[in-house]
Design a protein around this motif. Structure first.
Motif, PDB file in Angstrom:
ATOM      1  N   PHE A 246       0.842  -1.200   0.000  1.00  0.00           N
ATOM      2  CA  PHE A 246       0.000   0.000   0.000  1.00  0.00           C
ATOM      3  C   PHE A 246       0.876   1.249   0.000  1.00  0.00           C
ATOM      4  CE2 PHE A 246      -2.313   3.188   2.641  1.00  0.00           C
ATOM      5  CZ  PHE A 246      -3.270   3.509   1.698  1.00  0.00           C
ATOM      6  N   ALA A 247       1.923   1.239   0.833  1.00  0.00           N
ATOM      7  CA  ALA A 247       2.881   2.352   0.863  1.00  0.00           C
ATOM      8  C   ALA A 247       4.153   1.875   1.561  1.00  0.00           C
ATOM      9  CB  ALA A 247       2.309   3.545   1.611  1.00  0.00           C
ATOM     10  N   GLY A 248       5.262   2.276   1.009  1.00  0.00           N
ATOM     11  CA  GLY A 248       6.517   1.977   1.671  1.00  0.00           C
ATOM     12  C   GLY A 248       7.415   1.085   0.855  1.00  0.00           C
ATOM     13  N   PRO A 249       8.534   0.688   1.477  1.00  0.00           N
ATOM     14  CA  PRO A 249       8.989   1.128   2.798  1.00  0.00           C
ATOM     15  C   PRO A 249       9.348   2.616   2.805  1.00  0.00           C
ATOM     16  CG  PRO A 249      10.609  -0.314   1.756  1.00  0.00           C
ATOM     17  CD  PRO A 249       9.437  -0.251   0.840  1.00  0.00           C
ATOM     18  N   GLY A 250       9.231   3.186   3.975  1.00  0.00           N
ATOM     19  CA  GLY A 250       9.515   4.604   4.097  1.00  0.00           C
ATOM     20  C   GLY A 250       9.659   5.000   5.558  1.00  0.00           C
ATOM     21  N   ARG A 251       9.761   6.273   5.792  1.00  0.00           N
ATOM     22  CA  ARG A 251       9.857   6.767   7.169  1.00  0.00           C
ATOM     23  C   ARG A 251       8.912   7.942   7.344  1.00  0.00           C
ATOM     24  NH1 ARG A 251      15.049   8.941  10.732  1.00  0.00           N
ATOM     25  NH2 ARG A 251      13.805  10.451  11.845  1.00  0.00           N
ATOM     26  N   HIS A 252       8.090   7.826   8.403  1.00  0.00           N
ATOM     27  CA  HIS A 252       7.133   8.896   8.697  1.00  0.00           C
ATOM     28  C   HIS A 252       7.839  10.152   9.202  1.00  0.00           C
ATOM     29  CE1 HIS A 252       3.486   6.692   8.067  1.00  0.00           C
ATOM     30  NE2 HIS A 252       3.751   5.787   8.986  1.00  0.00           N
ATOM     31  N   THR A 253       7.258  11.287   8.866  1.00  0.00           N
ATOM     32  CA  THR A 253       7.709  12.531   9.467  1.00  0.00           C
ATOM     33  C   THR A 253       7.193  12.625  10.907  1.00  0.00           C
ATOM     34  OG1 THR A 253       7.633  13.575   7.299  1.00  0.00           O
ATOM     35  CG2 THR A 253       7.704  15.038   9.224  1.00  0.00           C
ATOM     36  N   VAL A 254       5.892  12.427  11.085  1.00  0.00           N
ATOM     37  CA  VAL A 254       5.317  12.443  12.432  1.00  0.00           C
ATOM     38  C   VAL A 254       5.507  11.053  13.047  1.00  0.00           C
ATOM     39  CG1 VAL A 254       3.232  12.787  13.785  1.00  0.00           C
ATOM     40  CG2 VAL A 254       3.605  14.126  11.698  1.00  0.00           C
ATOM     41  N   SER A 255       6.121  10.991  14.188  1.00  0.00           N
ATOM     42  CA  SER A 255       6.415   9.793  14.989  1.00  0.00           C
ATOM     43  C   SER A 255       7.742   9.140  14.613  1.00  0.00           C
ATOM     44  CB  SER A 255       5.307   8.732  14.932  1.00  0.00           C
ATOM     45  OG  SER A 255       5.472   7.854  13.826  1.00  0.00           O
ATOM     46  N   SER A 256       8.348   9.549  13.499  1.00  0.00           N
ATOM     47  CA  SER A 256       9.694   9.104  13.105  1.00  0.00           C
ATOM     48  C   SER A 256       9.796   7.633  12.729  1.00  0.00           C
ATOM     49  CB  SER A 256      10.726   9.389  14.214  1.00  0.00           C
ATOM     50  OG  SER A 256      10.638  10.714  14.664  1.00  0.00           O
ATOM     51  N   ALA A 257       8.671   6.896  12.732  1.00  0.00           N
ATOM     52  CA  ALA A 257       8.745   5.453  12.514  1.00  0.00           C
ATOM     53  C   ALA A 257       9.112   5.111  11.072  1.00  0.00           C
ATOM     54  CB  ALA A 257       7.406   4.805  12.856  1.00  0.00           C
ATOM     55  N   CYS A 258       9.894   4.036  10.929  1.00  0.00           N
ATOM     56  CA  CYS A 258      10.083   3.422   9.619  1.00  0.00           C
ATOM     57  C   CYS A 258       8.912   2.482   9.384  1.00  0.00           C
ATOM     58  CB  CYS A 258      11.396   2.647   9.573  1.00  0.00           C
ATOM     59  SG  CYS A 258      12.834   3.730   9.657  1.00  0.00           S
ATOM     60  N   PHE A 259       8.396   2.435   8.179  1.00  0.00           N
ATOM     61  CA  PHE A 259       7.136   1.720   7.943  1.00  0.00           C
ATOM     62  C   PHE A 259       7.158   0.973   6.624  1.00  0.00           C
ATOM     63  CE2 PHE A 259       6.501   5.882   5.928  1.00  0.00           C
ATOM     64  CZ  PHE A 259       6.072   5.484   4.659  1.00  0.00           C
ATOM     65  N   TRP A 260       6.220   0.022   6.525  1.00  0.00           N
ATOM     66  CA  TRP A 260       5.857  -0.615   5.252  1.00  0.00           C
ATOM     67  C   TRP A 260       4.416  -1.086   5.411  1.00  0.00           C
ATOM     68  CZ3 TRP A 260       9.663  -4.367   2.301  1.00  0.00           C
ATOM     69  CH2 TRP A 260       9.213  -4.542   0.988  1.00  0.00           C
ATOM     70  N   TYR A 261       3.530  -0.558   4.577  1.00  0.00           N
ATOM     71  CA  TYR A 261       2.104  -0.901   4.640  1.00  0.00           C
ATOM     72  C   TYR A 261       1.752  -1.869   3.508  1.00  0.00           C
ATOM     73  CZ  TYR A 261       1.237   3.619   7.133  1.00  0.00           C
ATOM     74  OH  TYR A 261       1.234   4.688   7.994  1.00  0.00           O
ATOM     75  N   PHE A 262       0.870  -2.815   3.832  1.00  0.00           N
ATOM     76  CA  PHE A 262       0.362  -3.740   2.822  1.00  0.00           C
ATOM     77  C   PHE A 262      -1.164  -3.730   2.802  1.00  0.00           C
ATOM     78  CE2 PHE A 262       4.621  -5.251   3.342  1.00  0.00           C
ATOM     79  CZ  PHE A 262       4.968  -5.729   2.085  1.00  0.00           C
ATOM     80  N   LEU A 263      -1.713  -3.945   1.616  1.00  0.00           N
ATOM     81  CA  LEU A 263      -3.142  -4.190   1.489  1.00  0.00           C
ATOM     82  C   LEU A 263      -3.434  -5.580   2.041  1.00  0.00           C
ATOM     83  CD1 LEU A 263      -3.573  -2.844  -2.149  1.00  0.00           C
ATOM     84  CD2 LEU A 263      -4.271  -1.705  -0.024  1.00  0.00           C
ATOM     85  N   THR A 264      -4.566  -5.748   2.664  1.00  0.00           N
ATOM     86  CA  THR A 264      -4.897  -7.015   3.313  1.00  0.00           C
ATOM     87  C   THR A 264      -6.324  -7.443   2.952  1.00  0.00           C
ATOM     88  OG1 THR A 264      -6.040  -6.234   5.312  1.00  0.00           O
ATOM     89  CG2 THR A 264      -3.622  -6.082   5.312  1.00  0.00           C
ATOM     90  N   PRO A 265      -6.688  -8.686   3.259  1.00  0.00           N
ATOM     91  CA  PRO A 265      -8.084  -9.111   3.072  1.00  0.00           C
ATOM     92  C   PRO A 265      -8.958  -8.752   4.276  1.00  0.00           C
ATOM     93  CG  PRO A 265      -6.540 -10.967   3.030  1.00  0.00           C
ATOM     94  CD  PRO A 265      -5.824  -9.812   3.614  1.00  0.00           C
ATOM     95  N   LEU A 266      -8.489  -7.830   5.117  1.00  0.00           N
ATOM     96  CA  LEU A 266      -9.220  -7.502   6.341  1.00  0.00           C
ATOM     97  C   LEU A 266      -9.914  -6.144   6.256  1.00  0.00           C
ATOM     98  CD1 LEU A 266      -6.253  -9.056   7.476  1.00  0.00           C
ATOM     99  CD2 LEU A 266      -7.983  -9.394   9.242  1.00  0.00           C
ATOM    100  N   GLY A 267      -9.988  -5.583   5.069  1.00  0.00           N
ATOM    101  CA  GLY A 267     -10.716  -4.322   4.891  1.00  0.00           C
ATOM    102  C   GLY A 267      -9.930  -3.082   5.267  1.00  0.00           C
ATOM    103  N   CYS A 268      -8.610  -3.232   5.449  1.00  0.00           N
ATOM    104  CA  CYS A 268      -7.753  -2.106   5.813  1.00  0.00           C
ATOM    105  C   CYS A 268      -6.322  -2.500   5.477  1.00  0.00           C
ATOM    106  CB  CYS A 268      -7.870  -1.786   7.310  1.00  0.00           C
ATOM    107  SG  CYS A 268      -7.253  -3.115   8.364  1.00  0.00           S
ATOM    108  N   ALA A 269      -5.399  -1.571   5.641  1.00  0.00           N
ATOM    109  CA  ALA A 269      -3.984  -1.900   5.470  1.00  0.00           C
ATOM    110  C   ALA A 269      -3.392  -2.307   6.822  1.00  0.00           C
ATOM    111  CB  ALA A 269      -3.234  -0.699   4.893  1.00  0.00           C
TER     112      ALA A 269
END
Ligand SMILES: [Fe+2]
Length: 327
Positions: A246-269
């Motif tokens: 869905f997005a990433g890998p990357g690093r958030h500006t707010v909260s400083s976290a490194c992230f990687w988002y995936f689409l899922t079969p659960l209705g959200c990322a």
């Protein structure tokens, strides 16, 4: 009084889904441990600290199996509190204007102002031991004659936060701030609020943001992993199974976290996240302009809406692409 209900984190998130087998496969590949299942079609998974994901088959006529906002999605969020007295204090607070009910397991159930089903229980989470990642810096050696840890698959440590798309984030936040004692950690001007449930700990446990489409729905849920290497290793494993970024890998500006988002079969990322800001009473909330590039200070795969970044994994953003899942 700050934290008068002694809420200390997310205990459990229940999803009601139409693609039950795919959802359970995804949760397992995400690195959660299967913990229990029952004949009624419910599957329980745990992160390393004991925080739980429950997946049930969607049944809109049953309030406990009704997904919020989509055909699959959030069914209930359970918050952990430190002791029984806190549960009874919450019951007294919430029964002033809404239904509250203890179930047979001593879990308190109610609802927020938007109809999000909430529950509270004495925490069953326990900090699982984590060996701190050792980094070598130009002037400091913390890992001598030792190869770095390699992650073939993530083992999420805890549920870090949930992010809800709502019609009016500021209005939605009032319940959590005024009734439950949540604290604003940061804000997107006119767009969203990052809230934490306790003065000390994660930068946020709940992010409320104005959604692009009307209604209330879970946008994503984040799992804390040990370090950026586990974000990448876990993400590469999920990618290898055919799930779409869905997005990433990357690093958030707010909260400083490194992230990687995936689409899922659960209705959200779902999001792998590492190295987010940890705060206490001294943290000073800030306002961030909701500009095009504030979501991430760097990222791959996400074509930033200001056009400045285009990444190599953007195939995952192909219009109409549906996950090809290996099981
Ligand atoms: Fe997040």
């Amino acid at each position: 009084m700050l934290n008068r209900f002694r809420i200390n984190g997310i205990e459990k998130v229940r999803f009601a889904v139409t693609e039950f087998e795919d959802a359970c496969t995804f949760a397992s590949q995400w690195g959660l441990s299967p913990a229990a299942s029952d004949a009624a079609g419910a599957f329980l998974f745990r992160a390393q600290d004991g925080s739980e994901v429950e997946i049930v088959r969607a049944e809109p006529a049953d309030p406990r199996r009704r997904p919020l906002g989509n055909s699959s999605g959030l069914s209930e969020i359970t918050w952990g509190v430190s002791d029984e007295a806190a549960l009874h204090a919450l019951e007294a607070e919430l029964c002033r204007d809404r239904a509250v009910e203890f179930d047979g397991d001593g879990v308190l159930h109610s609802v927020d102002d938007l109809g999000i089903r909430l529950a509270f229980r004495v925490t069953r989470r326990a900090e699982a031991p984590v060996e701190a990642t050792r980094y070598n810096s130009p002037t400091r050696t913390d890992r001598l004659n030792q190869r770095a840890v390699r992650y073939d698959q993530a083992r999420p440590h805890q549920i870090s936060h949930v992010a809800m798309g709502v019609d009016d984030a500021a209005a939605a936040a009032q319940f959590y701030i005024e009734r439950l004692g949540f604290i604003v950690s940061d804000r997107y001007a006119n767009r969203g609020l990052f809230l934490r449930c306790s003065p000390s700990g994660n930068h946020h446990h709940l992010f409320l943001m104005n959604g692009r489409t009307p209604g209330t729905r879970l946008n994503h849920m984040a799992f804390k992993v040990r370090d950026v290497h586990e974000v990448i290793g876990g993400g590469q494993y999920i990618d290898s199974k055919g799930w779409k970024t869905f997005a990433g890998p990357g690093r958030h500006t707010v909260s400083s976290a490194c992230f990687w988002y995936f689409l899922t079969p659960l209705g959200c990322a779902w999001e792998y996240a590492a190295d987010e800001d940890i705060v206490n009473e001294s943290w000073e909330a800030a306002d961030f302009a909701a500009t095009a590039d504030i979501f991430s200070e760097w990222t791959f795969g996400l074509e930033k809406s200001d056009g400045r970044l285009r990444g190599p994994i953007s195939v995952s953003k192909e219009a109409g692409a549906s996950p090809a899942v290996s099981k």
